[in-house]
Motif scaffolding. Structure first.
Motif, PDB file in Angstrom:
ATOM      1  N   VAL A  28       0.963  -1.588   0.133  1.00 12.84           N
ATOM      2  CA  VAL A  28      -0.375  -0.016  -0.189  1.00 12.84           C
ATOM      3  C   VAL A  28       1.193   0.777   0.184  1.00 12.84           C
ATOM      4  CG1 VAL A  28      -1.870  -1.451   0.910  1.00 12.84           C
ATOM      5  CG2 VAL A  28      -0.530  -0.301   2.846  1.00 12.84           C
ATOM      6  N   ALA A  29       0.392   2.655  -0.538  1.00 13.49           N
ATOM      7  CA  ALA A  29       1.257   3.467  -0.257  1.00 13.49           C
ATOM      8  C   ALA A  29       0.016   4.136  -1.028  1.00 13.49           C
ATOM      9  CB  ALA A  29       2.660   3.654  -1.762  1.00 13.49           C
ATOM     10  N   LEU A  30       0.076   5.596   0.357  1.00 18.11           N
ATOM     11  CA  LEU A  30      -1.109   6.729  -0.143  1.00 18.11           C
ATOM     12  C   LEU A  30      -0.210   7.416  -0.997  1.00 18.11           C
ATOM     13  CD1 LEU A  30      -1.870   7.400   3.876  1.00 18.11           C
ATOM     14  CD2 LEU A  30      -3.009   5.846   2.232  1.00 18.11           C
ATOM     15  N   THR A  31      -1.254   8.655  -1.909  1.00 23.06           N
ATOM     16  CA  THR A  31      -1.529   9.226  -2.779  1.00 23.06           C
ATOM     17  C   THR A  31      -1.165  10.092  -3.654  1.00 23.06           C
ATOM     18  OG1 THR A  31      -3.244   7.174  -4.194  1.00 23.06           O
ATOM     19  CG2 THR A  31      -0.908   6.935  -4.217  1.00 23.06           C
ATOM     20  N   ALA A  32      -1.471  11.183  -2.319  1.00 19.36           N
ATOM     21  CA  ALA A  32      -1.967  12.175  -2.945  1.00 19.36           C
ATOM     22  C   ALA A  32      -1.183  13.540  -2.636  1.00 19.36           C
ATOM     23  CB  ALA A  32      -3.464  13.151  -2.054  1.00 19.36           C
ATOM     24  N   ALA A  33      -1.541  15.129  -3.112  1.00 23.85           N
ATOM     25  CA  ALA A  33      -0.928  16.003  -2.701  1.00 23.85           C
ATOM     26  C   ALA A  33      -1.329  16.158  -1.294  1.00 23.85           C
ATOM     27  CB  ALA A  33      -0.799  17.230  -4.085  1.00 23.85           C
ATOM     28  N   LEU A  34      -0.673  17.229  -0.942  1.00 23.57           N
ATOM     29  CA  LEU A  34      -1.811  17.377   0.649  1.00 23.57           C
ATOM     30  C   LEU A  34      -1.260  18.862   1.257  1.00 23.57           C
ATOM     31  CD1 LEU A  34      -2.672  16.693   3.544  1.00 23.57           C
ATOM     32  CD2 LEU A  34      -1.114  15.985   4.435  1.00 23.57           C
ATOM     33  N   ALA A  35      -1.992  19.802   1.275  1.00 26.04           N
ATOM     34  CA  ALA A  35      -1.839  21.168   1.082  1.00 26.04           C
ATOM     35  C   ALA A  35      -2.337  21.658   2.457  1.00 26.04           C
ATOM     36  CB  ALA A  35      -2.736  22.049   0.790  1.00 26.04           C
ATOM     37  N   LEU A  36      -1.183  21.401   3.741  1.00 27.55           N
ATOM     38  CA  LEU A  36      -1.748  22.034   4.874  1.00 27.55           C
ATOM     39  C   LEU A  36      -0.467  22.961   5.265  1.00 27.55           C
ATOM     40  CD1 LEU A  36      -0.624  18.055   6.275  1.00 27.55           C
ATOM     41  CD2 LEU A  36      -2.688  19.252   5.966  1.00 27.55           C
ATOM     42  N   SER A  37      -0.889  23.732   6.494  1.00 30.17           N
ATOM     43  CA  SER A  37      -0.486  24.921   7.086  1.00 30.17           C
ATOM     44  C   SER A  37      -0.936  24.986   8.314  1.00 30.17           C
ATOM     45  CB  SER A  37      -1.700  26.441   6.450  1.00 30.17           C
ATOM     46  OG  SER A  37      -2.909  26.190   7.212  1.00 30.17           O
ATOM     47  N   GLY A  38       0.572  26.151   9.108  1.00 30.30           N
ATOM     48  CA  GLY A  38       0.390  25.750  10.650  1.00 30.30           C
ATOM     49  C   GLY A  38       1.271  26.214  11.215  1.00 30.30           C
ATOM     50  N   GLN A  84      -8.603  13.398   6.222  1.00 26.26           N
ATOM     51  CA  GLN A  84      -9.065  13.250   7.505  1.00 26.26           C
ATOM     52  C   GLN A  84      -8.075  12.801   8.205  1.00 26.26           C
ATOM     53  OE1 GLN A  84     -11.095   9.456   7.722  1.00 26.26           O
ATOM     54  NE2 GLN A  84     -12.638   9.875   5.448  1.00 26.26           N
ATOM     55  N   LEU A  85      -6.779  13.422   8.438  1.00 26.15           N
ATOM     56  CA  LEU A  85      -5.671  13.403   9.090  1.00 26.15           C
ATOM     57  C   LEU A  85      -5.627  15.033   9.476  1.00 26.15           C
ATOM     58  CD1 LEU A  85      -3.423  12.169  11.021  1.00 26.15           C
ATOM     59  CD2 LEU A  85      -1.975  12.603   9.109  1.00 26.15           C
ATOM     60  N   VAL A  86      -5.785  15.252   8.452  1.00 25.64           N
ATOM     61  CA  VAL A  86      -5.740  17.518   8.855  1.00 25.64           C
ATOM     62  C   VAL A  86      -6.825  17.074   9.725  1.00 25.64           C
ATOM     63  CG1 VAL A  86      -5.822  19.604   7.894  1.00 25.64           C
ATOM     64  CG2 VAL A  86      -4.484  17.788   6.917  1.00 25.64           C
ATOM     65  N   ALA A  87      -8.566  17.145   9.540  1.00 23.22           N
ATOM     66  CA  ALA A  87      -9.222  17.163  10.157  1.00 23.22           C
ATOM     67  C   ALA A  87      -9.296  16.197  12.129  1.00 23.22           C
ATOM     68  CB  ALA A  87     -10.659  17.147   9.270  1.00 23.22           C
ATOM     69  N   GLY A  88      -8.951  15.391  11.828  1.00 19.68           N
ATOM     70  CA  GLY A  88      -8.191  14.892  12.727  1.00 19.68           C
ATOM     71  C   GLY A  88      -9.621  13.715  13.057  1.00 19.68           C
ATOM     72  N   GLN A  89     -10.247  13.144  12.244  1.00 25.85           N
ATOM     73  CA  GLN A  89     -10.946  12.175  12.114  1.00 25.85           C
ATOM     74  C   GLN A  89      -9.935  10.610  11.598  1.00 25.85           C
ATOM     75  OE1 GLN A  89     -12.657  13.358   7.984  1.00 25.85           O
ATOM     76  NE2 GLN A  89     -14.406  14.183   9.276  1.00 25.85           N
ATOM     77  N   VAL A  90      -9.183  10.419  11.814  1.00 25.78           N
ATOM     78  CA  VAL A  90      -8.192   9.631  11.744  1.00 25.78           C
ATOM     79  C   VAL A  90      -6.368   9.999  12.811  1.00 25.78           C
ATOM     80  CG1 VAL A  90      -8.437   8.629   9.883  1.00 25.78           C
ATOM     81  CG2 VAL A  90      -6.719   9.551   9.808  1.00 25.78           C
ATOM     82  N   ASP A  91      -6.248   9.574  13.601  1.00 29.89           N
ATOM     83  CA  ASP A  91      -5.532   9.940  14.639  1.00 29.89           C
ATOM     84  C   ASP A  91      -4.294   9.734  14.097  1.00 29.89           C
ATOM     85  OD1 ASP A  91      -7.312  10.380  17.021  1.00 29.89           O
ATOM     86  OD2 ASP A  91      -7.671   8.219  16.735  1.00 29.89           O
ATOM     87  N   ASP A 109      -9.733   6.461  -1.161  1.00 29.39           N
ATOM     88  CA  ASP A 109      -8.898   7.690  -1.566  1.00 29.39           C
ATOM     89  C   ASP A 109      -7.761   8.611  -1.014  1.00 29.39           C
ATOM     90  OD1 ASP A 109      -9.480  10.887  -1.772  1.00 29.39           O
ATOM     91  OD2 ASP A 109      -9.239  10.049  -3.832  1.00 29.39           O
ATOM     92  N   PRO A 110      -6.808   8.507  -0.858  1.00 33.55           N
ATOM     93  CA  PRO A 110      -5.662   8.941  -0.957  1.00 33.55           C
ATOM     94  C   PRO A 110      -6.227  10.678  -0.521  1.00 33.55           C
ATOM     95  CG  PRO A 110      -4.697   8.119  -2.395  1.00 33.55           C
ATOM     96  CD  PRO A 110      -6.321   7.873  -2.701  1.00 33.55           C
ATOM     97  N   THR A 111      -6.495  11.046  -1.125  1.00 32.39           N
ATOM     98  CA  THR A 111      -6.873  12.616  -1.050  1.00 32.39           C
ATOM     99  C   THR A 111      -7.006  12.655   0.142  1.00 32.39           C
ATOM    100  OG1 THR A 111      -6.601  13.803  -2.917  1.00 32.39           O
ATOM    101  CG2 THR A 111      -7.359  15.016  -1.922  1.00 32.39           C
ATOM    102  N   GLN A 112      -8.722  12.008   0.061  1.00 27.96           N
ATOM    103  CA  GLN A 112      -9.693  12.526   1.466  1.00 27.96           C
ATOM    104  C   GLN A 112      -8.955  11.426   2.826  1.00 27.96           C
ATOM    105  OE1 GLN A 112     -13.043   9.266   0.877  1.00 27.96           O
ATOM    106  NE2 GLN A 112     -13.878  10.465   2.617  1.00 27.96           N
ATOM    107  N   THR A 123      -8.150   5.359  15.480  1.00 26.39           N
ATOM    108  CA  THR A 123      -8.152   4.980  14.775  1.00 26.39           C
ATOM    109  C   THR A 123      -6.741   5.298  13.509  1.00 26.39           C
ATOM    110  OG1 THR A 123     -10.572   5.792  14.854  1.00 26.39           O
ATOM    111  CG2 THR A 123      -9.619   5.950  13.069  1.00 26.39           C
ATOM    112  N   PHE A 124      -6.490   3.942  12.902  1.00 27.59           N
ATOM    113  CA  PHE A 124      -5.609   4.295  11.808  1.00 27.59           C
ATOM    114  C   PHE A 124      -6.094   3.895  10.399  1.00 27.59           C
ATOM    115  CE2 PHE A 124      -1.988   1.464  10.610  1.00 27.59           C
ATOM    116  CZ  PHE A 124      -0.875   2.707  10.181  1.00 27.59           C
TER     117      PHE A 124
END
Length: 523
Positions: A15-25, A246-253, A239-242, A48-49
């Protein structure tokens, strides 16, 4: 009972996650292999993993891919294991090895229990390892020349080898050598693996083979007070983008992989943590040596000279990858990466090699890649451009991973390909064998490559005691493989995972797994 050795394997990264991620902070220092805290562990809660592939099978002796392996190792545990540095350590048992390297005596820790509360016995260990030894077609078989395995005391197991075999403990440390109850605890075999009983920190709770899987803590776990969490959920997000969102939103830990392109952004987000560890994997170009073009060693050497590995590592690794100049990753002992064996990037040398081949005027060919690895598309484009400079016309064929496995693994229906492999244990024999043993599970990593000199050295490496002489053997193997070029190691990518800032003591192992018995979440 006597046994016959079979080839062990090298697990294919699944498995490999495959999305661009736009994060700020705000900038935050990224922890290394383990995220920690000045606080003490807090018990309770569920982690939640997020994972990009679901768990489809829990039979430890018949699985190889990461989606299943890293669920299996939460339930079943081996006699010995390895730590975050790849060092072999006692796990369910202490051990002693005889001076001649033929007898291994294991003594189970006092009070080790299965998750149903029953005591683990030597007979359970004998049953488990015997099943693995006798399993036909196991993708990670025990290759060691086991003669006998016996229960020799109340907590003692003795394994005798027919001849010395240095990687034996390393083989036993893999997930496929976990201990299960003798005769499946009286259950039907098929039913047992739908609701398995093991010694691991986690017990299967609910499982959808096409979706999520949840664990609850093993109340009988042999490590006192662990796991700290009450539950662990593997959340399937295709969907790797989603998944990243979800990590950014805290829906997964936590998420199982962060693309290298996004590592700086994850590490720079104060709400997140980038977990980075040296890994046992290598991104590589593989040649189908049954193909008329790639049966020619001069063609393979020409391509090795024509590919700029340094440039590829810089373009796709974003500072997290190490250029590969030899097969064995630097996190594994006896890596020859600093010996300069890799054929240097040199277009003139590439043209000279091609001129020695049967295809001096060049040819057209197809490069197969998996569409679940976005960096492979970028690497493929670089390879395509660089091979054009020596008159090799490359068409890139991007395949769904299921189709890729069918075409490449099942039918050897490809010209050359990009792929990644992941070692299961810290001895170089596993990687070397998987990529050079044409009689084994992978047919020399599906290249069909075979070389008598390499094969002879591989056998010597297995029987030579650790030390300078064994190092010389593995250095020579890696030098020969670099020269013959049945595959071209490009880079050794780091293991990259991400968590929210509330997750602590998250220890990432070099095979890419996290046991989670030490992890906890700040309330």
């Amino acid at each position: 009972m006597k046994f016959t050795a079979r080839a062990r394997g090298w697990r294919i990264a699944a498995v490999a996650l495959t999305a661009a991620l736009a994060l700020s902070g705000c900038a935050a220092e990224a922890p290394a292999a383990s995220s920690g805290s000045g606080e003490g562990p807090v018990s309770g809660g569920t982690l939640t993993f997020g994972r990009a592939a679901s768990v489809t099978d829990l039979d430890l002796h018949q699985q190889i891919t990461a989606n299943n392996a890293f669920a299996i190792d939460k339930i079943f545990e081996p006699l010995v294991s390895f730590d975050a540095d790849g060092k072999i350590i006692a796990w369910l048992a202490d051990y002693e090895v005889s001076g001649d390297g033929l007898t291994y005596t294991f003594t189970l820790h006092d009070g080790v229990k299965f998750s149903d509360g029953t005591e683990v016995t030597p007979e359970d260990v004998v049953f488990s390892i015997t099943r693995h030894l006798e399993m036909e077609g196991s993708p990670l078989p025990i290759e060691a020349p086991v003669d006998t395995i016996e229960a020799t005391g109340d907590r003692e197991i003795t394994i005798t080898l027919k001849s010395a075999y240095t990687p034996f403990l390393s083989e036993l440390a893999g997930f496929s050598n976990g201990v299960l109850p003798k005769d499946f605890g009286g259950a039907n075999e098929a039913e047992f693996f739908k609701s398995p009983v093991g010694t691991g920190p986690w017990v299967l709770d609910e499982w959808d083979p096409n979706g999520d899987l949840s664990f609850v803590k093993n109340e009988h776990y042999w490590q006192d007070g662990k796991p700290y969490l009450d539950g662990l959920v593997y959340k399937f997000v295709a969907d790797p983008t989603q998944l990243q969102q979800q990590l950014v939103a805290g829906q997964v830990d936590a998420v199982e992989q962060v693309p290298a392109a996004n590592s700086a952004e994850v590490g720079g987000n104060a709400a997140l943590q980038l977990i980075e560890a040296a890994g046992w994997s290598a991104d590589q170009v593989f040649f189908n040596t049954l193909n008329e073009h790639f049966a020619d060693e001069h063609v393979r050497r020409a391509i090795a000279h024509a590919i700029d590995r340094d440039g590829i590592a810089q373009a796709t690794g974003f500072g997290t990858s190490e250029v590969a100049n030899a097969l064995v990753p630097t996190a594994i002992e006896y890596s020859a990466n600093d010996q300069g064996y890799g054929l240097a990037y040199d277009v003139d040398a590439a043209k000279a090699e091609l001129a020695k081949s049967k295809f001096a005027d060049g040819f057209a060919t197809t490069l197969a890649i998996r569409n679940d690895r976005p960096e492979f598309a970028q690497i493929a484009q670089i390879v395509q451009e660089q091979l054009a400079a020596i008159d090799i016309d490359v068409t890139i064929e991007s395949l769904d991973y299921a189709v890729f496995k069918e075409r490449v693994y099942a039918n050897l229906d490809y010209d050359f390909m990009l792929n990644n492999g992941q070692a299961d244990a810290p001895d170089p024999n596993g990687i070397i064998s998987f990529q050079t043993d044409v009689t084994g599970f992978s047919k020399s990593y599906w290249t069909s490559f075979s070389d008598p000199e390499v094969n002879k050295l591989v056998e010597q490496g297995r029987t030579t005691a650790d030390g300078p002489e064994r190092e010389k053997i593995y250095f020579k193997i890696q030098k020969l493989l670099a020269e013959k070029a049945p595959f071209i190691p490009l880079s050794f990518p780091a293991n990259l995972q991400g968590t929210t800032a509330s997750v602590h003591d998250y220890t990432l192992l070099p095979n890419g797994s996290v046991r989670f018995q030490d992890a906890w979440i700040a309330q």
